[in-house]
Design a protein around this motif. Structure first.
Motif, mmCIF file in Angstrom:
data_model
loop_
_atom_site.group_PDB
_atom_site.id
_atom_site.type_symbol
_atom_site.label_atom_id
_atom_site.label_comp_id
_atom_site.label_asym_id
_atom_site.label_seq_id
_atom_site.Cartn_x
_atom_site.Cartn_y
_atom_site.Cartn_z
ATOM 1 N N THR A 23 63.010 -46.480 -32.619
ATOM 2 C CA THR A 23 64.211 -45.458 -32.564
ATOM 3 C C THR A 23 63.899 -44.219 -32.928
ATOM 4 O OG1 THR A 23 65.467 -47.492 -33.146
ATOM 5 C CG2 THR A 23 66.487 -45.083 -33.523
ATOM 6 N N GLY A 24 63.038 -44.024 -33.809
ATOM 7 C CA GLY A 24 62.542 -42.616 -34.442
ATOM 8 C C GLY A 24 61.565 -41.819 -33.176
ATOM 9 N N VAL A 25 61.185 -42.378 -32.063
ATOM 10 C CA VAL A 25 60.392 -41.740 -31.075
ATOM 11 C C VAL A 25 61.312 -41.185 -30.026
ATOM 12 C CG1 VAL A 25 58.466 -41.968 -29.549
ATOM 13 C CG2 VAL A 25 58.454 -43.333 -31.588
ATOM 14 N N SER A 26 61.501 -39.935 -29.807
ATOM 15 C CA SER A 26 62.458 -39.064 -28.841
ATOM 16 C C SER A 26 61.927 -39.496 -27.487
ATOM 17 C CB SER A 26 62.591 -37.781 -29.229
ATOM 18 O OG SER A 26 61.276 -37.006 -28.621
ATOM 19 N N GLY A 33 53.494 -38.248 -24.862
ATOM 20 C CA GLY A 33 52.386 -39.125 -25.169
ATOM 21 C C GLY A 33 51.984 -39.858 -23.831
ATOM 22 N N LEU A 34 52.949 -40.219 -22.977
ATOM 23 C CA LEU A 34 52.326 -40.810 -21.844
ATOM 24 C C LEU A 34 51.900 -39.998 -20.913
ATOM 25 C CD1 LEU A 34 55.758 -42.994 -20.892
ATOM 26 C CD2 LEU A 34 53.350 -43.731 -21.695
ATOM 27 N N ALA A 35 52.435 -38.767 -20.858
ATOM 28 C CA ALA A 35 51.335 -37.735 -19.920
ATOM 29 C C ALA A 35 50.158 -37.373 -20.410
ATOM 30 C CB ALA A 35 52.173 -36.678 -19.712
ATOM 31 N N ALA A 36 49.887 -37.240 -21.735
ATOM 32 C CA ALA A 36 48.505 -37.264 -22.268
ATOM 33 C C ALA A 36 47.883 -38.116 -21.939
ATOM 34 C CB ALA A 36 48.658 -36.948 -23.624
ATOM 35 N N SER A 37 48.178 -39.522 -22.173
ATOM 36 C CA SER A 37 47.505 -40.849 -21.643
ATOM 37 C C SER A 37 47.141 -40.596 -20.299
ATOM 38 C CB SER A 37 48.325 -42.053 -22.060
ATOM 39 O OG SER A 37 48.617 -42.263 -23.210
ATOM 40 N N LEU A 38 47.968 -40.415 -19.512
ATOM 41 C CA LEU A 38 47.492 -40.336 -17.971
ATOM 42 C C LEU A 38 46.434 -39.262 -17.668
ATOM 43 C CD1 LEU A 38 51.054 -41.059 -16.274
ATOM 44 C CD2 LEU A 38 49.089 -42.656 -16.331
ATOM 45 N N ALA A 39 46.645 -37.894 -18.279
ATOM 46 C CA ALA A 39 45.640 -36.864 -18.140
ATOM 47 C C ALA A 39 44.195 -37.428 -18.491
ATOM 48 C CB ALA A 39 46.040 -35.877 -18.840
ATOM 49 N N ASN A 40 44.317 -38.156 -19.721
ATOM 50 C CA ASN A 40 43.147 -38.834 -20.049
ATOM 51 C C ASN A 40 42.211 -39.721 -19.315
ATOM 52 O OD1 ASN A 40 42.774 -37.165 -22.577
ATOM 53 N ND2 ASN A 40 43.872 -38.650 -23.963
ATOM 54 N N LEU A 41 43.364 -40.675 -18.689
ATOM 55 C CA LEU A 41 42.892 -41.625 -17.791
ATOM 56 C C LEU A 41 42.405 -40.932 -16.429
ATOM 57 C CD1 LEU A 41 42.623 -44.625 -16.492
ATOM 58 C CD2 LEU A 41 44.892 -44.118 -15.864
ATOM 59 N N ALA A 42 42.796 -39.774 -16.017
ATOM 60 C CA ALA A 42 42.456 -38.924 -14.656
ATOM 61 C C ALA A 42 40.931 -38.501 -14.989
ATOM 62 C CB ALA A 42 43.725 -38.105 -14.327
ATOM 63 N N GLY A 43 40.843 -38.029 -16.447
ATOM 64 C CA GLY A 43 39.641 -37.292 -16.485
ATOM 65 C C GLY A 43 38.626 -38.422 -16.678
ATOM 66 N N HIS A 44 38.812 -39.677 -16.789
ATOM 67 C CA HIS A 44 37.668 -40.584 -16.680
ATOM 68 C C HIS A 44 37.451 -41.178 -15.342
ATOM 69 C CE1 HIS A 44 36.835 -41.088 -20.969
ATOM 70 N NE2 HIS A 44 38.374 -41.311 -21.153
ATOM 71 N N VAL A 45 38.472 -41.128 -14.657
ATOM 72 C CA VAL A 45 38.352 -41.851 -13.119
ATOM 73 C C VAL A 45 38.032 -40.924 -12.261
ATOM 74 C CG1 VAL A 45 39.860 -43.828 -13.732
ATOM 75 C CG2 VAL A 45 40.807 -41.922 -12.795
ATOM 76 N N GLU A 46 38.318 -39.608 -12.371
ATOM 77 C CA GLU A 46 38.243 -38.513 -11.141
ATOM 78 C C GLU A 46 36.783 -37.912 -11.483
ATOM 79 O OE1 GLU A 46 41.672 -36.049 -11.721
ATOM 80 O OE2 GLU A 46 42.783 -37.514 -10.420
#
Length: 47
Positions: A23-26, A33-46
């Motif tokens: 509940t405390g996570v807006s 957080g999800l966007a940062a995770s996807l950016a990190n994933l892209a950095g590894h696979v691209e």
């Protein structure tokens, strides 16, 4: 979090689902957080 990765044309489709987010996570903080995770994933696979 449930993540799935699948080929999509010339790229890759990444889908994720978030269940039971505390509940405390807006929505904005969660999206950032999800966007940062996807950016990190892209950095590894691209490389």
């Amino acid at each position: 979090m449930t993540w799935s990765v699948a080929p999509d044309g010339g790229g890759t489709r990444v889908e994720f689902r978030a269940d039971d987010v505390p509940t405390g996570v807006s929505a904005e903080a969660h999206a950032a957080g999800l966007a940062a995770s996807l950016a990190n994933l892209a950095g590894h696979v691209e490389r």
